[in-house]
Motif scaffolding. Structure first.
Motif, short mmCIF file in Angstrom:
data_model
loop_
_atom_site.label_atom_id
_atom_site.label_comp_id
_atom_site.label_asym_id
_atom_site.label_seq_id
_atom_site.Cartn_x
_atom_site.Cartn_y
_atom_site.Cartn_z
N TRP A 26 0.88 -1.20 0.09
CA TRP A 26 0.07 -0.20 -0.14
C TRP A 26 0.81 1.19 0.00
O TRP A 26 2.19 1.41 0.62
CB TRP A 26 -1.10 -0.01 1.02
CG TRP A 26 -2.03 -1.00 1.16
CD1 TRP A 26 -1.75 -2.27 1.89
CD2 TRP A 26 -3.08 -1.07 0.53
NE1 TRP A 26 -3.01 -2.82 1.53
CE2 TRP A 26 -3.81 -2.26 0.82
CE3 TRP A 26 -3.79 -0.03 -0.57
CZ2 TRP A 26 -5.26 -2.40 0.04
CZ3 TRP A 26 -4.99 -0.41 -1.03
CH2 TRP A 26 -5.68 -1.62 -0.79
N LEU A 27 0.44 2.29 -0.64
CA LEU A 27 0.97 3.51 -0.59
C LEU A 27 0.17 4.65 -0.22
O LEU A 27 -1.12 4.88 -1.10
CB LEU A 27 1.59 3.75 -2.13
CG LEU A 27 2.34 4.85 -2.34
CD1 LEU A 27 3.62 5.27 -1.55
CD2 LEU A 27 2.62 5.34 -3.81
N GLU A 28 0.39 5.35 0.74
CA GLU A 28 -0.42 6.55 1.17
C GLU A 28 -0.39 7.72 0.20
O GLU A 28 0.79 7.92 -0.08
CB GLU A 28 -0.09 7.02 2.45
CG GLU A 28 -1.34 7.95 3.00
CD GLU A 28 -1.13 8.44 4.57
OE1 GLU A 28 -1.65 9.43 4.91
OE2 GLU A 28 -0.38 7.76 5.20
N ILE A 29 -1.52 8.31 -0.04
CA ILE A 29 -1.42 9.66 -1.07
C ILE A 29 -1.73 10.75 -0.05
O ILE A 29 -2.91 11.13 0.30
CB ILE A 29 -2.52 9.49 -2.11
CG1 ILE A 29 -2.26 8.27 -2.94
CG2 ILE A 29 -2.49 10.78 -2.87
CD1 ILE A 29 -0.82 8.07 -3.62
N ALA A 30 -0.67 11.18 0.54
CA ALA A 30 -0.55 12.46 1.37
C ALA A 30 -0.55 13.82 0.53
O ALA A 30 -0.48 13.88 -0.63
CB ALA A 30 0.60 12.51 2.10
N GLN A 31 -1.19 14.79 1.23
CA GLN A 31 -1.44 16.03 0.55
C GLN A 31 0.04 16.65 -0.19
O GLN A 31 -0.06 17.22 -1.05
CB GLN A 31 -1.68 17.27 1.39
CG GLN A 31 -2.25 18.52 0.82
CD GLN A 31 -3.22 18.23 -0.51
OE1 GLN A 31 -4.32 17.61 -0.10
NE2 GLN A 31 -3.12 18.93 -1.56
N ILE A 63 -8.38 15.70 -3.97
CA ILE A 63 -8.16 14.44 -4.43
C ILE A 63 -6.80 14.36 -5.44
O ILE A 63 -6.50 15.40 -5.68
CB ILE A 63 -9.34 14.09 -5.48
CG1 ILE A 63 -9.46 14.97 -6.56
CG2 ILE A 63 -10.52 13.84 -4.75
CD1 ILE A 63 -10.45 14.46 -7.58
N ALA A 64 -6.32 13.41 -5.55
CA ALA A 64 -5.07 13.29 -6.44
C ALA A 64 -5.26 13.35 -8.03
O ALA A 64 -6.34 13.03 -8.23
CB ALA A 64 -4.37 11.96 -6.15
N HIS A 65 -4.33 13.93 -8.59
CA HIS A 65 -4.62 14.26 -9.97
C HIS A 65 -4.73 12.71 -10.64
O HIS A 65 -3.89 11.95 -10.13
CB HIS A 65 -3.43 14.80 -10.71
CG HIS A 65 -3.00 16.09 -10.31
ND1 HIS A 65 -2.23 16.37 -8.85
CD2 HIS A 65 -3.16 17.37 -10.61
CE1 HIS A 65 -2.26 17.72 -8.59
NE2 HIS A 65 -2.60 18.49 -9.60
N GLY A 66 -5.53 12.43 -11.52
CA GLY A 66 -5.33 11.31 -12.26
C GLY A 66 -4.12 10.75 -12.72
O GLY A 66 -3.60 9.82 -12.63
N TYR A 67 -3.30 11.90 -13.34
CA TYR A 67 -1.90 11.56 -13.97
C TYR A 67 -0.99 11.34 -12.61
O TYR A 67 0.14 10.59 -13.10
CB TYR A 67 -1.59 12.68 -15.11
CG TYR A 67 -2.36 12.67 -16.09
CD1 TYR A 67 -2.33 11.32 -17.13
CD2 TYR A 67 -3.15 13.66 -16.66
CE1 TYR A 67 -2.85 11.50 -18.13
CE2 TYR A 67 -3.95 13.46 -17.72
CZ TYR A 67 -3.58 12.53 -18.42
OH TYR A 67 -4.40 12.37 -19.91
N LEU A 100 -11.17 5.48 -12.90
CA LEU A 100 -12.52 5.18 -12.66
C LEU A 100 -13.22 5.54 -11.11
O LEU A 100 -14.23 5.59 -10.94
CB LEU A 100 -12.57 3.50 -12.60
CG LEU A 100 -12.30 2.82 -13.91
CD1 LEU A 100 -12.03 1.46 -13.69
CD2 LEU A 100 -13.28 3.16 -15.00
N ALA A 101 -12.27 6.07 -10.30
CA ALA A 101 -12.60 6.52 -9.19
C ALA A 101 -11.62 7.73 -8.64
O ALA A 101 -10.41 7.31 -8.71
CB ALA A 101 -12.77 5.38 -8.02
N PRO A 102 -11.99 8.70 -8.16
CA PRO A 102 -11.02 9.57 -7.58
C PRO A 102 -10.35 9.08 -6.38
O PRO A 102 -10.87 8.08 -5.40
CB PRO A 102 -11.95 10.86 -7.10
CG PRO A 102 -13.46 9.98 -6.61
CD PRO A 102 -13.33 9.00 -7.82
#
Length: 158
Positions: A26-31, A63-67, A100-102
């Protein structure tokens, strides 16, 4: 993480279609990751970089950018597959990209994969790996993409 599927050479990929790969760690998506991506891409849309405004937006948080999610496929691929015994390899591109999902800030993502195609191509072996990036607890994946890699075999003279 289950560890990468290891192939001793590019030729060892031949016939590996259907092989399932992963999952990765798992990888956390931090600000700070989202903000850094916004800086290097100059995509500073408020839904990504303004936590206060995003709290009242459609996702209740940034939310994270899709890219950004797509770019992290490069982080996940070595955790999914390892090909050995080649002189060099190139990233040829991608097909069938879908967001498919943010991915809300603070989410954890990981990837699974499937080898969907392998064939000789231009003195190399080309593989297509379908990578699915999932969100912990999410009903739908964040991203699905077919990544295309080309492995050039080692030669007798090095």
């Amino acid at each position: 993480m289950s560890g990468p599927a290891i192939f001793s050479s590019p030729d060892a990929l031949l016939g590996a279609e259907g092989t399932m790969l992963g999952p990765t760690d798992w990888l956390e998506i931090a600000q700070h990751r989202i903000d850094g991506f916004a800086e290097v891409t100059e995509d500073r849309q408020w839904i990504h970089v303004d936590p206060d405004r995003a709290r009242t937006g459609p996702f209740g948080a940034t939310i994270a950018h899709g890219y950004l999610t797509l770019s992290l496929v490069n982080h996940f691929l070595p955790q999914l597959i390892e090909v050995r015994g080649f002189a060099h390899a190139v990233n040829v591109g991608a097909d069938r990209l879908r967001f498919l999902a943010p991915v809300p800030v603070g989410s954890r993502i990981r990837a699974t994969g499937e080898i969907v195609a392998v064939a000789p191509r231009d003195a190399a072996i080309q593989s297509t790996v379908r990578v699915t990036v999932e969100i912990e607890g999410g009903a739908r994946p964040a991203c699905v993409v077919d990544t295309i890699s080309r492995y050039f075999p080692e030669t007798a003279d090095g």
